[in-house]
Each structure stands twice: as C-alpha cells, then as structure tokens.
Design an enzyme around this catalytic site. Structure first.
Site, PDB file in Angstrom:
ATOM      1  N   HIS A  48       0.878  -1.164   0.000  1.00 10.12           N
ATOM      2  CA  HIS A  48       0.000   0.000   0.000  1.00 10.12           C
ATOM      3  C   HIS A  48       0.916   1.214   0.000  1.00 10.12           C
ATOM      4  CE1 HIS A  48      -3.014  -2.862   1.829  1.00 10.12           C
ATOM      5  NE2 HIS A  48      -3.632  -2.372   0.774  1.00 10.12           N
ATOM      6  N   ASP A  51       2.259   1.637   3.360  1.00 13.16           N
ATOM      7  CA  ASP A  51       3.182   0.586   3.821  1.00 13.16           C
ATOM      8  C   ASP A  51       4.602   1.049   3.479  1.00 13.16           C
ATOM      9  OD1 ASP A  51       1.217  -1.335   4.584  1.00 13.16           O
ATOM     10  OD2 ASP A  51       1.060  -2.062   2.517  1.00 13.16           O
ATOM     11  N   ASP A 249      -9.938 -13.939   4.203  1.00 13.13           N
ATOM     12  CA  ASP A 249      -8.523 -14.049   3.807  1.00 13.13           C
ATOM     13  C   ASP A 249      -7.838 -15.256   4.444  1.00 13.13           C
ATOM     14  OD1 ASP A 249      -8.896 -11.690   2.383  1.00 13.13           O
ATOM     15  OD2 ASP A 249      -8.036 -10.415   3.929  1.00 13.13           O
TER      16      ASP A 249
HETATM   17  C1  XLS Z   1      -9.204  -6.247   0.983  1.00 10.67           C
HETATM   18  C2  XLS Z   1      -8.223  -6.326  -0.083  1.00 10.67           C
HETATM   19  C3  XLS Z   1      -6.919  -5.587   0.157  1.00 10.67           C
HETATM   20  C4  XLS Z   1      -6.267  -5.350  -1.167  1.00 10.67           C
HETATM   21  C5  XLS Z   1      -5.145  -4.393  -1.199  1.00 10.67           C
HETATM   22  O1  XLS Z   1     -10.249  -6.858   0.983  1.00 10.67           O
HETATM   23  O2  XLS Z   1      -8.006  -7.669  -0.410  1.00 10.67           O
HETATM   24  O3  XLS Z   1      -6.094  -6.297   1.014  1.00 10.67           O
HETATM   25  O4  XLS Z   1      -5.843  -6.540  -1.719  1.00 10.67           O
HETATM   26  O5  XLS Z   1      -5.553  -3.100  -1.030  1.00 10.67           O
END
Ligand code: XLS
Ligand code: MG
Length: 344
Positions: A48, A51, A249
């Site tokens: 990001h 980041d 995730d």
């Molecule tokens: C969130 C997203 C995020 C993106 C990057 O749901 O997956 O992590 O991949 O901004």
C-alpha cells in the site's frame, strides 16, 4: 526453474486486531517482514502507499519520493522486487464516504492526490502497476449515489491516473461488498467493463482475489479464467473464504481444496506468469495465532499451492478426454477427488 514467482504484502503479517477486539500480536517492522518474505521464498512485495511511506499525508511530494527510495534500497538488500502499489483509500477521515466516489468534491481530490502519490511511489520502487481495491467505492445508503454517476466518476478517476503517468498500468481488484454495502465494481466483469471504457484500455486490467469472488457468489477460477481470456489477469490474490460472510482471507486452499486446485490448474494451463505476473497471496493469520507463528499462514499457503501444482501437473488429460467422449462427468469428478485425496 520454478514455474511461478510469488508475492505477499506487509499487511499479510498483521497484529490480529479486528472490528471487535484489539491486537493479539506485536507489530513487526517492515524490514523484518521483507527479510522474512525473502527467506520464505517470495520474489516480490506488494505495497500500500503507506506501507512504503508511513505518514504519507504529512509529507510533500519530494519527501514521499525520498522515503520510497529508502524502501527500494531495502528491497535491493534482500533481493526482492516490488510488485505493485495500492493507494489505501479507506482509513482517512476524508474517505469516510469513499475516495473517487465520495459525494464531496474535495474528498475526491484527496483520493486522486493519494493515487498520484502511489504512482510516484510505484515508479521509485520499480513497480509498473497500481492495484485499486475499491474499498469504499459504493454506498452504505443506496439513495446517496446514482450507480450511473458512480460508474462515470470511476472512469474519470481512472482516466486521471492514466493521464498522470503514460506508463502506469492499473489492476482493479473487485469486491462486491465490505466495507460498503453495495460496491460499484463487484466482479472481474465489472472491472473489465471499466477497462474497456477508459481512454487507454490496454493499461487497465484485473487483480482477482479468491475470497472476493466467493463473496460475490462466484467461482474464483471462473473469475480468473474470464480475465485470462481477455489477456487481463495481471495479478491474483490467492486466499480462501468460507461462504458469503465477512472477508476472511484464509490460507489458500484451507476452505475449499477443489476450488484451490482448479485455480492452480487454470494458472498452469494458461501459462500464467510467462509475462512476469506474480502469484500474489492475500492471506491473514488467525487472531489466535501467537507471535512466533506470524508467518505460518503464508508458509502454509505456499505449501498448499505447491502441492496442488504437483497434482495439477499430473492431471490426466487423456482420461478427461475419454470422460467427455462418454459424457461420463461422474467419472471425471471422482478422478479429480481421488487425485486430491491422494488416491489417484
Ligand atoms: C481487501 C483487499 C486488500 C487489497 C489491497 O479486501 O483484499 O487487502 O488486496 O488493497
Ligand atoms: Mg486483496
């Protein structure tokens, strides 16, 4: 020579905080994460904007570039590339109602400022690509924005980014909801519709995330396949997701091994990676994970990917052909299940 190169983002190693509770693990400095990514076998880091450049809002353009150069030096030290930069447009008070689609013009300008800075950072890091996860681009209250207005505004924002830099490529990462109620760009099809509508369609593609496809009620391999058929799958965010609920995730393959297998098989069959594309992970450790195991979910995801790669390479296409000739899909399904169970 391994077929695939892998990437991960610093946010994949996080402190375990969620909407209902505080951190359960200590924060880890960026350099330590980068070092560990290299040890684990990753070839690139996803970023990001903040980041790479913490406190970005308080810095001017030259300072931002200078900070990015320090991160580039760090990457060089550990022999890693930068895959992309993604503007984090969902944390700032000015993006409470979205970035490019905020109902406030001033806030939309801020979103573009962050996007242009992200392009600057990408260039310093040697990454030619932005990823746009359109986190808050949608509505919490459907009557606030016309979806026609929102779609047009999104195209305008993409055009502004393409104008800002003549080389930058943009991979849109679609997601149907969360944190918004209704996203304006929920699937790979939406992303590619936008790509077709911008002034330079060749520079806008897709980042398909497995979990986001599941959240849209779709099969991740189908989403990836659609983008591949259009030459637009520029990166992937592999992970897993248990049904249509909050974004999880999970480690790749941890929820649905057959779906994960079909994603890997698809990437192999279509020579994904031959144009330099990375196999990106976007996985989070469980909240219960202890400090010492902060990278285990990444290691597990890689291990599962590689095991499925080995299975996909053994897939018996001659048997598949026979099954299709006999229209015996039951046999093909059972063969696939046996392959996954280690019985074929
Ligand atoms: C969130 C997203 C995020 C993106 C990057 O749901 O997956 O992590 O991949 O901004
Ligand atoms: Mg993602």
């Amino acid at each position: 020579m391994p077929r695939f190169k892998f990437s991960a983002g610093p946010w994949n190693v996080h402190s375990g905080a969620d909407s209902y509770g505080p951190a359960t693990r200590a924060e880890i400095p960026l350099e330590e994460k980068i070092k560990k990514f290299a040890e684990l076998g990753f070839s690139a880091v996803q970023f990001h904007d903040d980041d790479a450049v913490p406190g970005i809002n308080d810095l001017n353009e030259d300072q931002i570039r200078a900070e990015a150069r320090k991160v580039k030096a760090l990457l060089d030290t550990y022999g890693l590339a930068a895959e992309f930069v993604a503007p984090r447009l969902w944390m700032d008070p000015r993006t409470a109602d979205g970035g490019y689609l905020s109902t406030s013009e001033k806030d939309r300008e801020y979103a573009l400022w962050r996007s242009f800075r992200s392009i600057d950072i990408a260039k310093e890091l040697g990454a030619g690509m932005l990823v746009l996860w359109l986190a808050r681009e949608g509505t919490l209250c459907a009557e606030t924005k016309s979806p026609v207005w929102a779609t047009e505004k999104l195209i305008e924002a993409l055009n502004a980014m393409l104008d800002y830099d003549s080389g930058i490529r943009i991979a849109i990462e679609p997601k149907p909801n969360e944190p918004v109620d209704r996203s304006i760009c929920g699937t790979a099809g939406h992303a590619l519709g936008l790509a077709a509508a911008v002034k330079d369609p060749g520079r806008v593609g897709v980042n398909v995330e497995s979990a986001h496809a599941v959240l849209a009620g779709l099969d991740p391999a189908c989403e990836m396949g659609f983008a591949l058929a259009m030459g637009k799958l520029w990166t992937v965010h592999l992970n897993d997701q248990n049904g249509i609920k909050f974004d999880q995730d999970k480690s790749f393959g941890a929820e649905n091994l057959r779906s994960a297998f079909n994603q890997v098989k698809l990437l192999i069959e279509n020579n994904y990676g031959s144009k330099g594309e990375y196999v990106g992970l976007d996985v989070k450790a469980m909240r219960t994970t202890r400090d010492g195991e902060s990278y285990k979910h990444l290691r597990n995801s890689l291990e599962i990917f590689r095991a499925l790669e080995e299975k996909a390479l053994r897939f018996d296409y001659a048997f598949q052909k026979k099954c299709l000739e006999n229209r015996d899909f039951e046999a093909l399904e059972m063969y696939t299940m046996k392959l996954l169970m280690g019985l074929a």
